[in-house]
Design a protein around this motif. Structure first.
Motif, mmCIF file in Angstrom:
data_model
loop_
_atom_site.group_PDB
_atom_site.id
_atom_site.type_symbol
_atom_site.label_atom_id
_atom_site.label_comp_id
_atom_site.label_asym_id
_atom_site.label_seq_id
_atom_site.Cartn_x
_atom_site.Cartn_y
_atom_site.Cartn_z
ATOM 1 N N GLU A 238 38.489 -5.514 -14.845
ATOM 2 C CA GLU A 238 39.103 -7.130 -13.858
ATOM 3 C C GLU A 238 40.097 -7.705 -14.266
ATOM 4 O OE1 GLU A 238 35.501 -7.772 -11.897
ATOM 5 O OE2 GLU A 238 35.601 -5.597 -11.043
ATOM 6 N N GLU A 239 38.956 -8.284 -15.323
ATOM 7 C CA GLU A 239 40.231 -9.693 -16.199
ATOM 8 C C GLU A 239 41.636 -9.139 -16.456
ATOM 9 O OE1 GLU A 239 37.583 -10.206 -19.855
ATOM 10 O OE2 GLU A 239 36.583 -10.722 -18.451
ATOM 11 N N LEU B 213 43.431 -6.896 -14.650
ATOM 12 C CA LEU B 213 44.332 -6.794 -13.504
ATOM 13 C C LEU B 213 44.275 -8.268 -13.127
ATOM 14 C CD1 LEU B 213 42.195 -4.163 -11.566
ATOM 15 C CD2 LEU B 213 44.806 -4.101 -12.467
ATOM 16 N N GLU B 214 43.434 -9.633 -13.467
ATOM 17 C CA GLU B 214 44.109 -10.860 -13.080
ATOM 18 C C GLU B 214 45.110 -11.121 -13.986
ATOM 19 O OE1 GLU B 214 40.164 -13.234 -13.201
ATOM 20 O OE2 GLU B 214 39.869 -11.900 -11.527
ATOM 21 N N ASP B 215 44.869 -10.730 -14.664
ATOM 22 C CA ASP B 215 45.987 -11.203 -16.410
ATOM 23 C C ASP B 215 47.239 -10.556 -15.774
ATOM 24 O OD1 ASP B 215 44.357 -10.901 -19.118
ATOM 25 O OD2 ASP B 215 43.746 -12.292 -17.918
ATOM 26 N N MET B 216 47.544 -9.316 -14.909
ATOM 27 C CA MET B 216 49.222 -9.006 -14.722
ATOM 28 C C MET B 216 49.192 -9.551 -13.122
ATOM 29 S SD MET B 216 47.826 -5.026 -15.466
ATOM 30 C CE MET B 216 49.019 -4.241 -14.580
ATOM 31 N N LEU B 217 47.853 -10.432 -12.404
ATOM 32 C CA LEU B 217 49.044 -10.698 -11.385
ATOM 33 C C LEU B 217 49.571 -12.135 -11.393
ATOM 34 C CD1 LEU B 217 48.113 -10.913 -7.957
ATOM 35 C CD2 LEU B 217 45.713 -11.401 -8.154
ATOM 36 N N SER B 218 48.558 -12.827 -12.349
ATOM 37 C CA SER B 218 49.090 -14.280 -12.730
ATOM 38 C C SER B 218 49.701 -13.793 -14.278
ATOM 39 C CB SER B 218 47.417 -15.337 -12.537
ATOM 40 O OG SER B 218 46.857 -14.653 -13.777
ATOM 41 N N TRP B 219 50.509 -13.147 -14.972
ATOM 42 C CA TRP B 219 51.342 -13.372 -15.562
ATOM 43 C C TRP B 219 51.444 -15.001 -15.890
ATOM 44 C CZ3 TRP B 219 56.010 -14.446 -15.564
ATOM 45 C CH2 TRP B 219 56.751 -14.591 -14.916
ATOM 46 N N ASP B 220 52.226 -15.046 -15.843
ATOM 47 C CA ASP B 220 52.901 -16.597 -16.175
ATOM 48 C C ASP B 220 51.671 -17.653 -16.590
ATOM 49 O OD1 ASP B 220 51.587 -17.113 -13.773
ATOM 50 O OD2 ASP B 220 52.322 -18.946 -13.281
#
Lengths: 390, 103
Positions: free
Chosen positions: A171-172, A174-181
């Motif tokens: 999940e972490e 995926l969250e990183d991919m969601l907020s990649w900036d």
């Protein structure tokens, strides 16, 4: 800057004839978009003029069948327009060229350009057989037409083989991919921003051309990425095992704390009136599993002797009841005190057993005449050796 | 020669040594191995006098001396009337119980 302006104008001019343009590199377009909009074009200096003879020669070669001359013709027309000396004649010429259709146009050029620019999916020849086509594609490609069930299977397989040990970690990610900036540390972001602003300023001042600035920025980005990769390599990455890892689930029903589990049974009577006291509320019952007390064999037997019928062998449960005092909390204290005293008293069994075993062995030795004789002789010798110096 | 005693029996006997006294102390029992008569049963009981007295509710007449005096006066008047009619309490030695005893 002149080249960019000329190229842009030329592109616009070409589109008027509805002819497809050649494919551009991916690096060229963002370059134009990044830097052109922010800059005001300076006044254009004098451009060489093209005479009528040269233009006429180019047009005649085009009409004879040489299609490659068309860009140069348009460029020539643009130059004449910029010079401003042949406004009337060139306008008429452009109108003439626009209205005149071309007879022989190679479809291959259009099609090849189109396919190069736009990559579409494979065409399906027989639409009535779509089901078979889809089935073939699903067999060929594992990730074709993904749905929730397939995703669950993939995740389950990953967990089974240890690749995805922790769903929380997944999940972490995926969250990183969601907020990649937000992935990169702030230092790197600041470096990149400073470099970008610096190059932008140099472009605005005219010290650097946009192409060179973009090249420098690209190099800088590559350096930053390499630096970051080095940092990541220093931190050792976790190694995954290919063997199946069992799911170690903790027993969530186990409450926190140490020692055996005390089960309390009390009664609360809700009576009308303000006084909450009721004789039925007084009694308290405490149950504990004897195995959890950690007693040895002899201690356990002594405990059973002490408690008598309070111990239930089937459930391995010891129950202590108290209604000695008027209030429930006092009775709870009494139950706990009784339990602690029982544990302490049962603990004495080990010492009693050790003493009994020692005394038993001594009795057996004392009853042995040979041993007593040897002991007596030894003591006599010791006594004589002590008397010699006196 | 004494009879030999096995170790297991010795240990089994030792484990229960002093268990009765310990049990009595832990649970608050009163040891009476000889079975003598003791007042422990009565001492162990909770005080229940008040609870028995609660059975009979409080009569508010007893707090008023005037009411009690009037009741006493009525009792005496009634007794006087009975004596005049020959229905008063019998003299000593002439009652039903005394007559039964002579018989």
């Amino acid at each position: 800057m002149r080249r960019t302006l000329l190229r842009n104008a030329t592109l616009y001019t070409r589109n008027l004839l509805h002819q497809s343009a050649p494919a551009f590199d991916a690096s060229t377009r963002p370059q134009l978009r990044l830097f052109c909009s922010n800059e005001t074009p300076p006044p254009v200096p004098q451009i060489d003029d093209v005479d009528n003879k040269e233009l006429k020669a180019q047009i005649e070669s085009y009409f004879k069948g040489d299609e490659q001359v068309l860009p140069s013709i348009m460029e020539t027309i643009l130059k004449r327009k910029l010079s401003g000396k042949h406004e009337d004649t060139d306008d008429e010429l452009m109108e003439e060229l626009r209205m005149r259709p071309l007879d022989d146009v190679d479809d291959r050029d259009f099609e090849s350009d189109f396919e190069n620019i736009h990559d579409t999916d494979e065409e399906i020849d027989d639409l009535y057989n779509a089901r078979d086509v889809v089935m073939k594609r699903m067999v060929k490609d594992e990730y074709f037409n993904m749905d929730d069930k397939k995703w669950d299977d993939i995740v389950e397989d990953g967990i089974k083989h240890g690749l995805l040990r922790d769903t929380k970690e997944c999940e972490e990610i995926l969250e990183d991919m969601l907020s990649w900036d937000k992935l990169l540390p702030d230092e790197i972001k600041q470096k990149v921003e400073v470099k970008f602003n610096e190059l932008g300023d140099m472009c605005e001042k005219g010290e650097l051309e946009p192409e060179e600035a973009y090249e420098q920025f690209k190099k800088f980005e590559d350096e930053i990425v390499a630096e970051y990769l080095d940092k990541m390599e220093k931190e050792e990455a976790p190694q995954f095992d290919d063997t199946t890892v069992p799911d170690k689930k903790k027993d969530l029903d186990d409450p926190p704390g140490e020692g055996p589990i005390l089960r309390w049974q009390t009664r609360v009577v809700f009576a009308p009136g303000g006084d909450a006291w009721h004789p039925k509320n007084r009694k308290v019952k405490l149950s504990v599993t004897v195995k959890e007390l950690g007693l040895s064999k002899y201690q356990f037997r002594r405990l059973r002797e002490l408690v008598g019928k309070r111990y239930h062998p089937g459930r391995d449960e010891l129950t202590i009841t108290s209604e000695r005092f008027e209030h429930r909390e006092e009775n709870r204290k009494d139950c706990l005190r009784t339990l602690l005293h029982l544990i302490e008293e049962a603990g004495k069994a080990n010492k009693l057993v050790d003493d009994a075993r020692s005394s038993y062995v001594k009795e057996r030795l004392r009853a042995n005449p040979a041993f007593m004789e040897r002991l007596h002789a030894k003591s006599m010798r010791l006594r004589e050796s002590n008397q010699v110096p006196a | 020669m004494m009879t030999r005693v096995s170790l297991k029996n010795v240990l089994s006997a030792v484990i229960n040594q002093g268990a009765a006294e310990a049990r009595a102390w832990i649970f608050g029992h009163q040891l009476n191995p000889a079975g003598n008569k003791t007042p422990h049963k009565i001492l162990r009981m909770k005080l229940f006098g008040e609870k028995v007295a609660q059975w009979y509710p409080h009569d508010i007449k007893k707090d008023d001396p005037l009411v009690m005096a009037r009741q006493e006066q009525e009792r005496l008047s009634k007794l006087e009337m009975l004596k005049r009619r020959g229905k008063g309490p019998p003299k000593k030695g002439q009652g039903r119980r005394a007559a039964k005893r002579n018989k």
